[in-house]
Scaffold this motif. Structure first.
Motif, PDB file in Angstrom:
ATOM      1  N   ASP A   1      -4.612   8.773   5.628  1.00 59.48           N
ATOM      2  CA  ASP A   1      -3.909   7.912   4.652  1.00 59.48           C
ATOM      3  C   ASP A   1      -4.955   7.473   3.642  1.00 59.48           C
ATOM      4  N   THR A   2      -4.815   7.897   2.410  1.00 60.89           N
ATOM      5  CA  THR A   2      -5.821   7.443   1.446  1.00 60.89           C
ATOM      6  C   THR A   2      -5.185   6.612   0.349  1.00 60.89           C
ATOM      7  N   GLY A   3      -5.989   5.751  -0.231  1.00 59.67           N
ATOM      8  CA  GLY A   3      -5.503   4.918  -1.324  1.00 59.67           C
ATOM      9  C   GLY A   3      -6.611   4.680  -2.334  1.00 59.67           C
TER      10      GLY A   3
ATOM     11  N   VAL B   1      -8.332   6.574   5.277  1.00 59.07           N
ATOM     12  CA  VAL B   1      -8.164   6.050   6.636  1.00 59.07           C
ATOM     13  C   VAL B   1      -7.806   7.204   7.568  1.00 59.07           C
TER      14      VAL B   1
ATOM     15  N   MET C   1      -1.429   2.247  -6.589  1.00 59.82           N
ATOM     16  CA  MET C   1      -2.287   2.955  -5.649  1.00 59.82           C
ATOM     17  C   MET C   1      -1.982   4.448  -5.701  1.00 59.82           C
TER      18      MET C   1
ATOM     19  N   TRP D   1      -8.953   0.191   8.905  1.00 60.40           N
ATOM     20  CA  TRP D   1      -7.789  -0.235   8.134  1.00 60.40           C
ATOM     21  C   TRP D   1      -6.548  -0.252   9.003  1.00 60.40           C
TER      22      TRP D   1
ATOM     23  N   ARG E   1       0.185  -7.492  -4.045  1.00 61.37           N
ATOM     24  CA  ARG E   1      -0.487  -8.268  -2.994  1.00 61.37           C
ATOM     25  C   ARG E   1      -0.569  -9.707  -3.466  1.00 61.37           C
TER      26      ARG E   1
ATOM     27  N   ALA F   1       0.865  -1.185   0.000  1.00 60.73           N
ATOM     28  CA  ALA F   1       0.000   0.000   0.000  1.00 60.73           C
ATOM     29  C   ALA F   1       0.892   1.222   0.000  1.00 60.73           C
TER      30      ALA F   1
HETATM   31  N1  SER Z   1      -3.845   2.051   3.491  1.00 65.36           N
HETATM   32  C1  SER Z   1      -5.160   2.080   2.944  1.00 65.36           C
HETATM   33  C2  SER Z   1      -5.391   1.005   1.910  1.00 65.36           C
HETATM   34  O1  SER Z   1      -4.475   0.298   1.582  1.00 65.36           O
HETATM   35  C3  SER Z   1      -5.442   3.435   2.343  1.00 65.36           C
HETATM   36  O2  SER Z   1      -4.385   3.887   1.593  1.00 65.36           O
HETATM   37  O3  SER Z   1      -6.480   0.876   1.453  1.00 65.36           O
END
Ligand code: SER
Length: 588
Positions: free
Chosen positions: A225-227, A204, A86, A160, A68, A40
């Protein structure tokens, strides 16, 4: 919009809102060989989420390559990917829920242009000591979301992290695309798997730290923390059915059609598996992973071999992987220049592994023939043998079934499945272990050991050989482990001299000084370290007097005296041409 346009639009959007772009870190977490892959965007940022100052400031954004590996065997459906990108933005103790949701909503409207009635969001329902996140729901409402577009879920869905056993974590708000079809039932919502809802973004609110006892404490700072999954976002923006229908895969699929003489629609699953696996493999090779029996190299080998089997299923015979890898390198080099830079070794390695697997496969076929003669009295090929073909020769059970059917045999699928499951549980447990040890923890002990690692690195170069370079480093609360290039065992005298060198530096209580400078300055200053920086253009250089100067994210102690003493426990071989030292600190 194509992938590069989306990457740029995302990053530009956040730069215009005070964020600094950081570079995509390597897929192999630096300084931490116990975590297999970067999974991530937040992985490389753990120290900063825990309070370490980031040289680029408190607002960051990037696109990050990720791997992953939990679901390799599920790749082939419409949505699972091993490699993905990401898009992310972070607030390191700066803005929190209000701005984060505002930014996300704004981007969804102005960049992705998704009509609000095709969006749904979730918020944390509250569990244990952590309350329901009403604030988040209210913020979404203030942007025009209706009650029936907002869903509350508990810890399983709306929380998360931590990524390992301990680390930063928090409740999140997840953003879904709603394709507009009818709900599949009364409980249908974003957590339902019917396909109506696709998660595109996860914000998050990282404000907790989960410790070893499973307790949550409040972090020094409130982080965001965004993804956002690039492939999924692209799929939605371009209105195509699956991630494989996006432009990211067009070139690869076309090349596969050309090589096989088949159409994508003839064997969708095989085309997807080959595309996904070779994309992941090419990126891993680009970051220096080589096929091996363990660790990252093992995952790489599995991906290449599985891709090879499916290539032969669609009629691509002979050695052809490089041709597909070339398409991937060309597609991605504008965003990931390391692919272009390392393309020769990518092609050499992928071809070598492909050739090796072709040989193994031939051996497996011979073993299969032997099994037939061992098995003349039975009409069933037992699970143990089927599993051996799978495990040792890389035969998928379907292949064994086909071969067996030609000889009027069936295979003991139940027994195979239970052996397979046992094996999978073991390797998952192994992977969990790796993960647990891996993520940075900024305890006092690990901070001290981190400084000790820099001193040991300096000692090795001063006393043993100036050409010594770090090959890996792993720190737990108990000890440091340092891998370096060297081709013989160290002598007892050398080990003693290393200890003395580090202990003298500890006794001298030298200040550890951190300077921020730009990447090129750091390089010309003579600092050592991995200069494919993951820390963005501005980097931190930690110096210990004139003994050591190293590019590093920290954290470190302020004076070497804090280490008290240093002792080497072991010196051994780690791999060909690589030695390993384990050492501890404290009063001895
Ligand atoms: N860590 C979170 C995720 O992997 C947001 O970035 O979804």
């Amino acid at each position: 919009m194509d992938a590069q346009e989306l990457r740029e639009a995302y990053v530009d959007f956040f730069i215009a809102r005070g964020h600094k772009q950081i570079r995509s870190a390597s897929l192999i977490p630096e300084n931490d060989p116990t975590v297999l892959f970067t999974t991530a965007g937040m992985h490389p940022l753990v120290p900063y989420l825990l309070g370490e100052k980031h040289p680029e400031g408190k607002r960051l954004c990037d696109f990050q390559k990720c791997i992953r590996t939990g679901d390799i065997d599920e790749v082939g459906d419409a949505s699972h990917l091993t490699f993905f990108e990401m898009l992310g933005n972070w607030s390191l103790g700066d803005y929190f829920k209000k701005e984060s949701i505002e930014f996300s909503f704004d981007l969804l409207q102005t960049v992705l242009k998704i009509p609000i009635d095709h969006l749904a969001v979730t918020a944390f329902a509250g569990e244990g000591d952590i309350p329901k996140d009403i604030e988040t729901a209210e913020l979404w409402k203030s942007h025009g979301f209706k009650d029936d577009q907002i869903f509350f879920y508990g810890r399983n869905d709306n929380w998360w992290g931590p990524a390992g056993q301990t680390g930063p974590c928090g409740p999140d708000t997840e953003i879904f695309y709603d394709d507009g079809r009818k709900k599949c039932g009364p409980n249908c919502g974003p957590s339902c798997h019917c396909g109506k809802y696709t998660e595109i973004w996860n914000n998050v609110f990282m404000q907790y730290f989960k410790d070893n006892d499973g307790k949550f404490t409040t972090l020094k700072q409130q982080n965001v923390d965004t993804g956002m999954g690039l492939e999924r976002a692209l799929r939605i923006v371009n209105g195509v059915e699956t991630v494989y229908d996006t432009s990211l895969f067009t070139g690869i699929i076309k090349k596969l059609e050309e090589l096989s003489g088949k159409k994508y629609s003839d064997d969708i699953k095989a085309f997807r598996i080959i595309s996904d696996h070779l994309r992941a493999a090419t990126f891993m090779l680009g970051d220096g992973v080589v096929p091996a029996k363990i660790g990252q190299g093992y995952i790489l080998r599995r991906l290449i071999r599985r891709a090879s089997r499916y290539m032969s299923n669609i009629g691509i015979e002979g050695i052809n992987m490089q041709k597909i890898s070339e398409v991937i390198v060309n597609e991605y080099s504008p965003a990931y220049s390391e692919l272009e830079k390392n393309k020769d070794s990518i092609y050499t390695q992928i071809t070598a592994e492909e050739e090796k697997f072709h040989k193994t496969l031939r051996k497996g076929l011979r073993r299969f023939d032997e099994m037939l003669s061992e098995n003349v009295d039975s009409k069933i090929l037992d699970g143990e043998r089927v599993f051996q073909l799978y495990d040792t020769y890389g035969f998928p059970v379907e292949l064994t079934q086909e071969l067996a059917a030609e000889k009027n045999l069936t295979v003991d699928l139940n027994d195979f499945n239970s052996r397979f499951k046992e094996h999978q549980d073991k390797s998952r447990a192994g992977a969990d272990q790796i993960f647990k040890g891996g993520l940075a923890d900024n305890s006092e002990e690990t901070t001290k050991l981190h400084t000790a690692t820099h001193l040991l690195n300096a000692a090795l170069r001063n006393i043993v050989d100036p050409n010594i370079r770090q090959k890996g480093s792993n720190i737990t609360a108990e000890r440091l482990r340092f891998d370096f290039n060297f081709d013989r065992k160290l002598t007892l005298e050398e080990l003693k001299a290393l200890e003395n060198y580090v202990n003298d530096a500890i006794k001298a209580d030298i200040p550890v000084v951190c300077k921020e400078m730009n990447h090129d300055e750091a390089k010309t200053s003579g600092a050592i370290g991995v200069f494919e920086s993951k820390y963005g253009e501005i980097v931190k250089v930690y110096s210990i007097g004139d003994i050591s100067s190293e590019l590093c994210g920290g954290p470190h102690v302020t004076h070497t005296g804090e280490l008290e003493g240093f002792k080497i426990l072991k010196e051994e071989s780690s791999a060909a041409g690589v030695r390993r030292i384990k050492a501890v600190i404290g009063k001895f």
